[in-house]
Design a protein around this motif. Structure first.
Motif, mmCIF file in Angstrom:
data_model
loop_
_atom_site.group_PDB
_atom_site.id
_atom_site.type_symbol
_atom_site.label_atom_id
_atom_site.label_comp_id
_atom_site.label_asym_id
_atom_site.label_seq_id
_atom_site.Cartn_x
_atom_site.Cartn_y
_atom_site.Cartn_z
ATOM 1 N N TYR A 3 0.854 -1.187 0.000
ATOM 2 C CA TYR A 3 0.000 0.000 0.000
ATOM 3 C C TYR A 3 0.892 1.240 0.000
ATOM 4 C CZ TYR A 3 -3.787 -3.179 1.184
ATOM 5 O OH TYR A 3 -4.700 -4.200 1.162
ATOM 6 N N LYS A 4 0.631 2.167 -0.909
ATOM 7 C CA LYS A 4 1.466 3.363 -0.977
ATOM 8 C C LYS A 4 0.702 4.542 -1.557
ATOM 9 C CE LYS A 4 3.658 1.547 -5.188
ATOM 10 N NZ LYS A 4 4.956 1.147 -5.774
ATOM 11 N N LEU A 5 1.199 5.724 -1.231
ATOM 12 C CA LEU A 5 0.592 6.940 -1.760
ATOM 13 C C LEU A 5 0.716 6.965 -3.281
ATOM 14 C CD1 LEU A 5 1.813 9.667 0.764
ATOM 15 C CD2 LEU A 5 -0.566 8.992 0.366
ATOM 16 N N SER A 57 -4.132 10.283 -1.896
ATOM 17 C CA SER A 57 -4.743 9.038 -2.355
ATOM 18 C C SER A 57 -3.769 7.863 -2.228
ATOM 19 C CB SER A 57 -5.216 9.188 -3.802
ATOM 20 O OG SER A 57 -6.169 10.244 -3.911
ATOM 21 N N ILE A 58 -4.343 6.673 -2.109
ATOM 22 C CA ILE A 58 -3.556 5.465 -1.835
ATOM 23 C C ILE A 58 -3.941 4.363 -2.812
ATOM 24 C CG2 ILE A 58 -2.988 3.726 -0.070
ATOM 25 C CD1 ILE A 58 -3.984 5.781 2.007
ATOM 26 N N VAL A 76 -7.757 1.191 -5.242
ATOM 27 C CA VAL A 76 -7.375 2.581 -4.970
ATOM 28 C C VAL A 76 -8.429 3.244 -4.102
ATOM 29 C CG1 VAL A 76 -6.120 2.830 -7.158
ATOM 30 C CG2 VAL A 76 -8.523 3.511 -7.044
ATOM 31 N N LEU A 148 -7.633 -0.102 2.600
ATOM 32 C CA LEU A 148 -7.456 1.203 1.970
ATOM 33 C C LEU A 148 -8.100 2.308 2.806
ATOM 34 C CD1 LEU A 148 -8.088 0.251 -1.776
ATOM 35 C CD2 LEU A 148 -5.975 1.250 -0.865
ATOM 36 N N ARG A 151 -5.948 2.886 5.926
ATOM 37 C CA ARG A 151 -4.721 3.632 5.630
ATOM 38 C C ARG A 151 -5.022 5.082 5.244
ATOM 39 N NH1 ARG A 151 0.146 0.489 4.714
ATOM 40 N NH2 ARG A 151 -0.258 -1.691 5.293
ATOM 41 N N ALA A 152 -6.177 5.305 4.623
ATOM 42 C CA ALA A 152 -6.575 6.679 4.323
ATOM 43 C C ALA A 152 -6.739 7.465 5.618
ATOM 44 C CB ALA A 152 -7.876 6.697 3.526
ATOM 45 N N VAL A 155 -3.381 8.553 6.843
ATOM 46 C CA VAL A 155 -2.904 9.720 6.097
ATOM 47 C C VAL A 155 -3.588 10.982 6.605
ATOM 48 C CG1 VAL A 155 -2.870 10.832 3.825
ATOM 49 C CG2 VAL A 155 -2.293 8.407 4.035
#
Length: 223
Positions: A3-5, A57-58, A76, A148, A151-152, A155
């Motif tokens: 998972y990444k930006l 966004s991820i 996404v 997702l 993780r959002a 962020v």
């Protein structure tokens, strides 16, 4: 799964993912007949790119590489910054659109959001706006969407947001968001969203019956 930006060098691949997995299947887009499966829509893509440029966004990427040495994008979540007056300006600009079906969708979304002032209600100056959640059909059922969203939120916390908001148009995204602590704030039944003649403007297919605006407050003292 990694998972990444999402950075600018991934924008084109993210849009292609949305063409294959989201644009045609999203409940309001489908009801309006906005685009064909695998195809795009200029205004939807512009809306998505504008969101991506907020750099919040991820993506979930399968570690296995393709012939171009890229990992497959499995899912996404597109998140943007919402500030006071943004929705009003977007609705005003929407009137310039020549795509009648696109206008139908976003008149509902923007109009519903404007029924309440979330900035005053929660005493915030900006909102972390969850706009698109999409998982490739080949990867569904693996908990990617929930991860997702989780993780959002991370962020959002690191970026100093105190409120997350989402306009969830389908039952599946609504359930996922609620499972991650979002609370329904307001809703609009599609069957009651009608024109002056009493005709349903967006005949959304079951099991999707309503638009939900959901929110989640963040405790700024908790990381």
């Amino acid at each position: 799964m990694e998972y990444k930006l999402i950075t600018a060098d991934h924008f084109e691949r993210v849009i292609e993912h949305l063409r294959r997995n989201f644009f045609a299947d999203e409940p309001l887009n489908r009801a309006a007949g906005l685009c064909q499966h695998g195809g795009g829509n200029a205004e939807l893509e512009h809306h998505s790119l504008t969101t991506l440029q907020d750099q919040l966004s991820i993506m979930a990427v399968d570690g296995r590489k393709d012939s171009n040495n890229y990992g497959q994008i499995a899912g996404v979540i597109l998140n943007g910054v919402l500030r006071p007056g943004d929705t009003e300006q977007a609705l005003e600009k929407l009137q310039e659109s020549t795509d009648a079906n696109y206008k139908k969708i976003f008149e509902l979304l923007y109009g519903h959001s404007m029924q309440v002032d979330l900035f005053a209600r929660y005493n915030v100056e900006q909102i972390f706006d969850v706009r698109i959640l999409s998982v490739d059909a080949r990867y569904r059922g693996q908990g990617i969407a929930k991860e997702l969203v989780r993780r959002a939120e991370q962020v959002a916390r690191k970026s100093g947001f105190q409120l997350l908001k989402a306009d969830a148009t389908g039952i599946f995204s609504q359930k996922i968001l609620c499972s991650q602590g979002f609370q329904p704030f307001s809703e609009q039944l599609y069957a009651k969203y009608t024109n002056d003649a009493g005709e349903i403007i967006l005949p959304v297919e079951a099991p999707h019956i309503k638009l939900q605006l959901l929110t989640k407050q963040l405790n700024k003292d908790t990381q």
